[in-house]
Design an enzyme around this catalytic site. Structure first.
Site, PDB file in Angstrom:
ATOM      1  N   GLU A 139       0.978  -1.178  -0.100  1.00 40.63           N
ATOM      2  CA  GLU A 139      -0.039  -0.128   0.116  1.00 40.63           C
ATOM      3  C   GLU A 139       0.695   1.279   0.150  1.00 40.63           C
ATOM      4  OE1 GLU A 139      -3.205  -0.015   2.975  1.00 40.63           O
ATOM      5  OE2 GLU A 139      -4.061  -1.942   2.152  1.00 40.63           O
ATOM      6  N   GLU A 140       1.867   1.110   0.892  1.00 39.49           N
ATOM      7  CA  GLU A 140       3.041   2.346   0.583  1.00 39.49           C
ATOM      8  C   GLU A 140       3.065   2.749  -0.669  1.00 39.49           C
ATOM      9  OE1 GLU A 140       7.114   3.435   2.758  1.00 39.49           O
ATOM     10  OE2 GLU A 140       5.998   2.078   3.516  1.00 39.49           O
ATOM     11  N   ARG A 141       3.791   1.609  -1.365  1.00 44.94           N
ATOM     12  CA  ARG A 141       4.416   1.859  -2.599  1.00 44.94           C
ATOM     13  C   ARG A 141       3.318   2.366  -3.734  1.00 44.94           C
ATOM     14  NH1 ARG A 141       8.574  -2.908  -1.287  1.00 44.94           N
ATOM     15  NH2 ARG A 141      10.058  -2.086  -0.215  1.00 44.94           N
ATOM     16  N   ALA A 173       2.654   6.097  -2.784  1.00 45.05           N
ATOM     17  CA  ALA A 173       3.837   6.964  -3.169  1.00 45.05           C
ATOM     18  C   ALA A 173       3.867   7.321  -4.560  1.00 45.05           C
ATOM     19  CB  ALA A 173       4.913   6.337  -2.648  1.00 45.05           C
TER      20      ALA A 173
END
Length: 426
Positions: free
Chosen positions: A285-287, A290
Site C-alpha cells: 500500500e505504501e508503494r 507513493a
C-alpha cells in the site's frame, strides 16, 4: 468520547456513501470537469462519481486549510500536524479504507488512490508524504492484524486525527535493507524493554505513537521481528534531532533513540515474530500510494506549458520551439503510462491479488519519472526555475526522495527481478 467517535464517523461514512450524499457531491464535482472528458463521466478505469466527489471535498480542504500556508510551513521546516490531521480526520480522509467500527469509511483501496492523487494539488511534497504515513504506512498492519484493544487505543484516534502516527523502520545502518535493523525489544515479564534507534522518521518530532519494527528474538532475520505500538511520551524515548533535508522541508523528520523503553507485550501487532512479513505487506500500500503522484506531475507540465507560452526567446514563445513541445508531449505520455500501471495494480489489489511486482514497478517508475520530469520542466523555466518562487523547483527538490524512501530504486529492481526469476542463484 468513544460514542462521539462512532457518531461522527457514522456521519462521515453516510456523507460519502449514501445515495443522496454521493449524488450531491458528484453534482458538485461534475461542475468543475469538462463534460467531454470520458474519464470523469462514467468511463474511468477504476473511479466512479463517488471517487470524484471525495476528491472534490478534499480539494476544498486543500485550497482553504493547506495551500495558503505552505510557503510559511516550508520556511519553518514543519507543518502543524495535529491541526491538519484533525481537519482531515474529521472529514474522513485518514481512514478511507479502514473499518467503520474503528472510525474509517470502510471503502476499498481505490478511494485511497483517489485521495493520494488529489493530495498532489498541495503545493509541496512534504505534507502529502506526512499524510500518507498516517493513513497508508503506519496504520495498515494495525488495521489488518492488530487486536481490538490496540485498534481502540491507536488506530481509532489516528483515523480521527487526534493522534499523529509515525513509522519506525529505517535505521542508520538499515534503510532499504529492512532485515538488517538492530533495534531490540527484549521480553521481561509482561513488558518489552526496547533499546536502539530509528532514522528518517517522518513527523517524528510531533508524533504521539510509533509503529515500531524491532527484533524480538535472535532467530532468522525474516522471522525475529515484531511490529509494536509505541507511545512516544514514554520514559527513554529521545528525539535526538530534527534532520535538515534537501527537500520535503515542511515535513519534520527525526532521529529517535530508545533507552530502556518499557512497552507492554500486548502492544505487539498480531503475532510476535511476524513483523517483517507484516511490514512487507504494508509496503504494497505504501508503494502504490507513493507512486500516485500523478496530479503533481500533471500540474508541473501544465504550469510549464503556461509559462513557456508567455516567455519568449528569439521573439518566439519558448513553447513554440519543437524541442520543447515535443518534450512536454513525451513527458505527458510517460505520466499516462504510469497512471495506467497504478490503476491496473490497484484494480488487482482490491480483488485480493499480490501486486508486489506491479507496486514495485510503479514505485520505480514514479521515482525516475519524477526526476526526469521535474528536471526537464525546470530547464524550460530558465532562471526562474532556479529560484524558490515557483513550484517546479520545489518539486525538483522534494521528489528526489521518491527514488530513495520506501525502498530505493535498486531494491525495487531486485524485487522485480525476483518475480522474473532472473536473480543469481546462491
Amino acid at each position: 468520547q468513544e460514542l462521539d467517535y462512532r457518531c461522527l464517523r457514522a456521519h462521515n461514512f453516510y456523507k460519502f456513501t449514501s445515495v443522496v450524499g454521493v449524488r450531491w457531491f458528484a453534482e458538485k464535482a461534475s461542475k468543475s470537469v469538462a463534460p467531454s472528458d470520458p474519464e470523469t463521466t462514467g468511463d474511468h478505469l477504476i473511479y466512479t462519481q463517488e471517487h470524484f466527489a471525495l476528491r472534490e471535498s478534499l480539494r476544498k480542504i486543500i485550497d482553504q486549510e493547506i495551500n495558503p500556508y505552505v510557503d510559511q510551513w516550508e520556511a519553518e521546516g514543519k507543518f502543524p500536524a495535529h491541526k491538519i490531521f484533525k481537519i482531515l480526520g474529521t472529514a474522513g480522509f485518514l481512514g478511507v479504507n479502514k473499518p467503520v467500527e474503528y472510525g474509517g469509511l470502510g471503502l476499498d483501496y481505490t478511494y485511497n488512490v483517489a485521495v493520494a492523487e488529489e493530495l498532489g494539488n498541495i503545493r509541496c511534497g512534504g505534507i502529502p508524504m506526512a499524510i500518507g504515513v498516517q493513513s497508508d504506512m503506519a496504520t495498515p498492519a494495525l488495521a489488518r492484524f492488530g487486536s481490538h484493544e490496540l485498534k481502540e487505543e491507536f488506530l481509532l484516534p489516528s483515523i480521527m486525527g487526534d493522534k499523529v502516527a509515525c513509522l519506525g523502520v529505517s535505521e542508520v545502518g538499515a534503510g532499504s535493507d529492512v532485515s538488517s535493523i538492530k533495534t531490540k525489544a527484549v521480553r521481561k515479564g509482561d513488558e518489552y524493554v526496547i533499546n536502539g534507534g530509528k532514522m528518517w522518521t517522518t513527523t517524528g518530532t510531533q508524533a504521539d505513537w510509533m509503529c515500531l519494527l524491532a527484533n524480538t528474538s535472535d532467530g532468522p532475520p525474516h522471522r525475529n521481528k515484531s511490529l509494536i505500538c509505541l507511545p512516544m511520551n514514554l520514559p527513554g524515548v529521545h528525539i535526538a534531532r530534527k534532520i535538515d533535508k534537501l527537500g520535503m522541508r515542511s515535513s519534520d523528520t527525526a532521529e529517535v533513540f530508545f533507552d530502556d523503553v518499557r512497552v507492554p507485550c500486548k502492544n505487539v501487532i498480531g503475532q510476535e515474530g511476524m513483523g517483517f512479513t507484516y511490514q512487507m505487506i504494508q509496503f504494497q500500500e505504501e508503494r502504490l500510494w507513493a507512486a500516485a503522484i500523478l496530479t503533481t506531475m500533471d500540474n508541473i507540465i501544465q504550469e510549464t506549458v503556461q509559462y513557456t507560452r508567455q516567455r519568449k526567446i528569439f521573439k518566439l514563445p519558448v513553447l513554440y520551439h519543437q524541442a520543447v513541445h515535443f518534450r512536454l508531449a513525451e513527458l505527458q505520455t510517460e505520466v499516462e503510462l504510469l497512471r495506467s500501471l497504478i490503476y491496473r495494480a490497484t484494480a488487482l489489489y482490491i480483488k485480493g491479488n499480490d501486486v508486489t511486482k506491479l507496486a514495485s514497478m510503479a514505485k520505480l517508475k514514479a521515482g525516475r519519472l519524477a526526476r526526469e520530469l521535474s528536471d526537464s520542466c525546470l530547464q524550460y523555466w530558465g532562471g526562474m526555475g532556479f529560484t524558490s518562487d515557483v513550484l517546479v523547483s520545489r518539486v525538483y527538490r522534494d521528489f528526489r526522495l521518491l527514488s530513495i524512501g520506501g525502498g530505493a530504486d535498486e531494491v525495487m529492481l531486485s524485487i522485480i527481478c525476483k518475480y522474473m526469476d532472473t536473480l543469481p542463484k546462491n
